[in-house]
Structures are given as structure tokens and as C-alpha cells.
Design a protein around this motif. Structure first.
Motif: not given
Length: 132
Positions: A120-124
Motif C-alpha cells: 500500500r506504499s507509494s506506487t506509480e
């Protein structure tokens, strides 16, 4: 071209996005995005962003996960009957090569696209789907 971008990187503000953690989609190239769910955990599937799409032509669909994706394991597409149409893994060692696959579609076919997230951390990521 149907294009999906998810950007949660702090400070990133792509055109049309005023806050981080938003989805931007656009329909085109005979592909329509019907719905979207973020952080879905469907049964035995891993944590994913899920897109329901419809094709507007009979031919070949190409699904591409761009090389810049991070914190994403890959993308999978399931046909309307639940069978796996194809999958592309995110590059593990380099972020220089796009991953893609093709499969046959017919007019008004629907599909479910799963973009598997690492956490659920930063994703792109950017997924591009075309049908010709």
C-alpha cells in the motif's frame, strides 16, 4: 489509447491531478474503462488496482506496462469468462524495458485488468491498452 496512471509519489502533480493518490484514465483506441477499484483484494488474488474495460472492435488487444512503473509486480487481464488472457511482469532489474502482451478480442468483449501492487506504499505506473 486507453491509459491509466496512478501516482502516489509525494510532490508529484501530473496534469489534471491536484493531489497525490489519484487515478487518471482516458478512453480511446476502441477501449472503454467502465469502472475502477483501488487496493482490491479479490479472493486469492494479491492486492491490486482493478479496472473493468470493454472493447469496441474485433481484432487484437495490446496491453503494455511501461518501464517506469515501481512498487508494481505486473499486470494481468482476465476475459469475461474468467480465463487468463495474458500477463506482463514488471522488470525486476531495470526500469528501461516496457512489458507487454497481446490477445484476440471481439466487439463488446469485456475484461478485468489487475495491476498487482507490491504494497500500500507509494506506487506509480502507466498501463496502456489498445485494440485494433
Amino acid at each position: 489509447m486507453a491509459e491509466v496512471t496512478f501516482n502516489r509519489e509525494l510532490g508529484a502533480a501530473p496534469e489534471g491531478i491536484s493531489r497525490f493518490g489519484q487515478i487518471r484514465t482516458s478512453n480511446g483506441s476502441n477501449v472503454t474503462i467502465n469502472s475502477f477499484r483501488s487496493f482490491a483484494g479479490d479472493g486469492a488474488f494479491p492486492l491490486a488496482d482493478v479496472f473493468e474495460i470493454t472493447f469496441g472492435t474485433t481484432g487484437t488487444a495490446t496491453v503494455t506496462l511501461t518501464a517506469e512503473a515501481f512498487a508494481v509486480k505486473g499486470v494481468r487481464v482476465f476475459k469475461s469468462d474468467g480465463t487468463l488472457a495474458g500477463e506482463a511482469e514488471a522488470p525486476k532489474l531495470t526500469r528501461r524495458i516496457d512489458s507487454s502482451f497481446t490477445y484476440s478480442v471481439t466487439n463488446n468483449d469485456t475484461a478485468t485488468v489487475y495491476v498487482d501492487r507490491s504494497a500500500r506504499s507509494s506506487t506509480e505506473y502507466r498501463v496502456t491498452i489498445t485494440a485494433v
